[in-house]
Write an enzyme that holds these catalytic residues in place. Structure first.
Site, PDB file in Angstrom:
ATOM      1  N   GLU A   1       7.868  27.473  17.389  1.00  0.00           N
ATOM      2  CA  GLU A   1       9.178  27.057  17.926  1.00  0.00           C
ATOM      3  C   GLU A   1       9.710  28.204  18.764  1.00  0.00           C
ATOM      4  O   GLU A   1       9.068  29.244  18.915  1.00  0.00           O
ATOM      5  CB  GLU A   1      10.139  26.729  16.774  1.00  0.00           C
ATOM      6  CG  GLU A   1      10.417  27.916  15.882  1.00  0.00           C
ATOM      7  CD  GLU A   1      11.378  27.622  14.732  1.00  0.00           C
ATOM      8  OE1 GLU A   1      12.225  26.728  14.864  1.00  0.00           O
ATOM      9  OE2 GLU A   1      11.278  28.317  13.703  1.00  0.00           O
TER      10      GLU A   1
ATOM     11  N   TYR B   1      23.267  30.860   7.543  1.00  0.00           N
ATOM     12  CA  TYR B   1      24.302  30.445   8.489  1.00  0.00           C
ATOM     13  C   TYR B   1      24.023  29.049   9.000  1.00  0.00           C
ATOM     14  O   TYR B   1      22.957  28.485   8.764  1.00  0.00           O
ATOM     15  CB  TYR B   1      24.431  31.444   9.647  1.00  0.00           C
ATOM     16  CG  TYR B   1      23.330  31.418  10.676  1.00  0.00           C
ATOM     17  CD1 TYR B   1      22.036  31.808  10.370  1.00  0.00           C
ATOM     18  CD2 TYR B   1      23.586  31.000  11.982  1.00  0.00           C
ATOM     19  CE1 TYR B   1      21.030  31.795  11.316  1.00  0.00           C
ATOM     20  CE2 TYR B   1      22.593  30.987  12.943  1.00  0.00           C
ATOM     21  CZ  TYR B   1      21.312  31.386  12.610  1.00  0.00           C
ATOM     22  OH  TYR B   1      20.320  31.358  13.549  1.00  0.00           O
TER      23      TYR B   1
ATOM     24  N   ARG C   1      21.946  20.723   5.988  1.00  0.00           N
ATOM     25  CA  ARG C   1      21.019  21.858   6.102  1.00  0.00           C
ATOM     26  C   ARG C   1      21.649  23.124   5.524  1.00  0.00           C
ATOM     27  O   ARG C   1      20.955  23.931   4.889  1.00  0.00           O
ATOM     28  CB  ARG C   1      20.607  22.074   7.565  1.00  0.00           C
ATOM     29  CG  ARG C   1      19.511  23.126   7.691  1.00  0.00           C
ATOM     30  CD  ARG C   1      18.957  23.233   9.092  1.00  0.00           C
ATOM     31  NE  ARG C   1      19.976  23.653  10.037  1.00  0.00           N
ATOM     32  CZ  ARG C   1      19.815  23.679  11.360  1.00  0.00           C
ATOM     33  NH1 ARG C   1      18.658  23.310  11.894  1.00  0.00           N
ATOM     34  NH2 ARG C   1      20.787  24.075  12.146  1.00  0.00           N
TER      35      ARG C   1
ATOM     36  N   LEU D   1      12.206  25.945  11.750  1.00  0.00           N
ATOM     37  CA  LEU D   1      13.516  25.460  11.317  1.00  0.00           C
ATOM     38  C   LEU D   1      13.561  23.950  11.566  1.00  0.00           C
ATOM     39  O   LEU D   1      13.105  23.479  12.616  1.00  0.00           O
ATOM     40  CB  LEU D   1      14.624  26.152  12.107  1.00  0.00           C
ATOM     41  CG  LEU D   1      16.020  25.796  11.599  1.00  0.00           C
ATOM     42  CD1 LEU D   1      16.297  26.476  10.262  1.00  0.00           C
ATOM     43  CD2 LEU D   1      17.084  26.188  12.597  1.00  0.00           C
TER      44      LEU D   1
ATOM     45  N   HIS E   1      18.342  45.322  -5.134  1.00  0.00           N
ATOM     46  CA  HIS E   1      17.643  44.153  -4.602  1.00  0.00           C
ATOM     47  C   HIS E   1      17.883  42.905  -5.448  1.00  0.00           C
ATOM     48  O   HIS E   1      18.023  41.812  -4.916  1.00  0.00           O
ATOM     49  CB  HIS E   1      16.132  44.413  -4.507  1.00  0.00           C
ATOM     50  CG  HIS E   1      15.759  45.326  -3.379  1.00  0.00           C
ATOM     51  ND1 HIS E   1      16.090  46.655  -3.352  1.00  0.00           N
ATOM     52  CD2 HIS E   1      15.098  45.095  -2.231  1.00  0.00           C
ATOM     53  CE1 HIS E   1      15.644  47.202  -2.239  1.00  0.00           C
ATOM     54  NE2 HIS E   1      15.037  46.271  -1.535  1.00  0.00           N
TER      55      HIS E   1
ATOM     56  N   LYS F   1      17.663  28.585   7.187  1.00  0.00           N
ATOM     57  CA  LYS F   1      18.396  29.189   8.309  1.00  0.00           C
ATOM     58  C   LYS F   1      19.094  30.463   7.836  1.00  0.00           C
ATOM     59  O   LYS F   1      20.284  30.445   7.498  1.00  0.00           O
ATOM     60  CB  LYS F   1      19.388  28.174   8.896  1.00  0.00           C
ATOM     61  CG  LYS F   1      19.889  28.547  10.295  1.00  0.00           C
ATOM     62  CD  LYS F   1      20.558  27.371  10.957  1.00  0.00           C
ATOM     63  CE  LYS F   1      21.269  27.749  12.246  1.00  0.00           C
ATOM     64  NZ  LYS F   1      20.392  28.077  13.360  1.00  0.00           N
TER      65      LYS F   1
HETATM   66  C1  LIG Z   1      14.666  29.387  15.099  1.00  0.00           C
HETATM   67  C2  LIG Z   1      15.417  28.157  15.486  1.00  0.00           C
HETATM   68  N1  LIG Z   1      14.745  27.007  15.617  1.00  0.00           N
HETATM   69  C3  LIG Z   1      15.366  25.867  15.967  1.00  0.00           C
HETATM   70  C4  LIG Z   1      16.738  25.843  16.225  1.00  0.00           C
HETATM   71  C5  LIG Z   1      17.391  24.548  16.611  1.00  0.00           C
HETATM   72  O1  LIG Z   1      18.105  24.029  15.536  1.00  0.00           O
HETATM   73  P1  LIG Z   1      19.370  23.067  15.749  1.00  0.00           P
HETATM   74  O2  LIG Z   1      18.896  21.944  16.640  1.00  0.00           O
HETATM   75  O3  LIG Z   1      19.698  22.590  14.400  1.00  0.00           O
HETATM   76  O4  LIG Z   1      20.423  23.886  16.401  1.00  0.00           O
HETATM   77  C6  LIG Z   1      17.476  27.014  16.090  1.00  0.00           C
HETATM   78  C7  LIG Z   1      18.928  26.978  16.334  1.00  0.00           C
HETATM   79  O5  LIG Z   1      19.589  27.946  16.417  1.00  0.00           O
HETATM   80  C8  LIG Z   1      16.809  28.201  15.700  1.00  0.00           C
HETATM   81  O6  LIG Z   1      17.487  29.341  15.554  1.00  0.00           O
END
Ligand SMILES: Cc1ncc(COP(=O)(O)O)c(C=O)c1O
Length: 281
Positions: free
Chosen positions: A182, A33, A52, A207, A102, A149
């Site tokens: 994070e 997503y 991305r 991410l 799978h 993502k």
């Molecule tokens: C696990 C994770 N890390 C970092 C981010 C931040 O990413 P972005 O700045 O691209 O929204 C998100 C955003 O939803 C996230 O789900």
């Protein structure tokens, strides 16, 4: 006004919109997503989020459902039909619906594409930013490809719920070495005790936040002292400032971590300056 979703080629009422129970997104979380913020009617970081999304698809070998320009047209139309002026738009792409197995489905199985958009309560977001948020820490339990993502978000769901139950807004994952990776839905930053702006370097551990990238560029332009280097939870608790970045929250101050007050318990000047710069204030 009733909301509208784009689902596999049609704009349909969101209420009652659906995909097959055999969809691999539902069966296996075999799905990616992407999320864009919309502020004042403007989509933020358009190309970076699209890049991305393409990368997530390529990493998982999911066929892109349509070309980038067509997808962008669907995104903008979904925003228009839902009259979103300040909010977010979601794109979800799964490997499609097929007999449960799978291994990948037959090559011509069409991917599932869903686009939804909604307004967000901007007053609540602004209030959160001016008060700052509380964060709790939790052990890193996610898979080894956090750079993709995917909708495989169960650890993130449990972490955010745990945070909420402790009166916090976000949870920070902490790896085996005691370093923060994070947030459950954001990237993590500090201004450390010696005044250096720090966030973890890009790798498969986190991410590659689009907002992280934008904030980093703004900090570089302002010639701040920056290190892309992990920080421990202990360092975060002793930091001058801490904040999160995410599309929906821009840069938002963290004023408490596991009940420990950060700085003077108010959003700090570096966070405020970067947030204002990002939002174009
Ligand atoms: C696990 C994770 N890390 C970092 C981010 C931040 O990413 P972005 O700045 O691209 O929204 C998100 C955003 O939803 C996230 O789900």
């Amino acid at each position: 006004m009733s909301r509208v979703a784009y689902v596999n080629g049609a704009y349909v009422p969101l209420r009652g919109a659906g995909v097959s129970i055999m969809d691999r997104g539902f069966q296996f979380a075999d799905s990616i997503y992407e999320v864009w913020a919309i502020r004042g009617g403007r989509l933020f970081d358009v190309d970076e989020h699209m890049a991305r999304l393409q990368r997530s698809l390529a990493e998982l070998r999911i066929t892109p459902p349509m070309g980038e320009a067509s997808l962008m047209a669907v995104i903008r139309e979904t925003i228009r039909r839902n009259r979103v002026h300040d909010g977010i738009v979601y794109v979800q792409v799964s490997r499609g619906a097929a007999n449960r197995d799978h291994v990948f489905p037959p090559p011509r199985t069409p991917p599932t594409l869903i686009v939804t958009a909604k307004n967000l309560d901007q007053r609540a977001i602004a209030a959160r930013a001016s008060a700052g948020i509380k964060v709790t820490s939790t052990a890193e339990t996610r898979w080894a490809r956090r750079d993709i993502k995917t909708v495989n978000l169960l650890p993130n769901v449990l972490a955010r719920q745990g945070a909420k139950e402790q009166g916090a807004f976000e949870a920070w994952f902490v790896d085996g070495g005691g370093h923060v990776t994070e947030g459950a839905s954001s990237n993590a930053w500090i201004v450390d005790a010696s005044g250096v702006l720090r966030t973890r370097a890009l790798s498969k551990d986190i991410l590659h936040g689009v907002t992280r990238g934008a904030i980093l560029r703004l900090a570089q332009e302002r010639q701040m002292k920056i290190e892309e280097r992990p920080f421990t939870l202990a360092e975060a608790k002793e930091a001058r400032e801490a904040f999160i970045t995410a599309a929906s929250n821009a840069a938002t101050a963290v004023v408490e971590i596991d009940g420990v007050r950060i700085g003077d318990g108010k959003p700090g000047p570096v966070t405020e300056a970067l947030r204002a710069a990002y939002l174009g204030a």
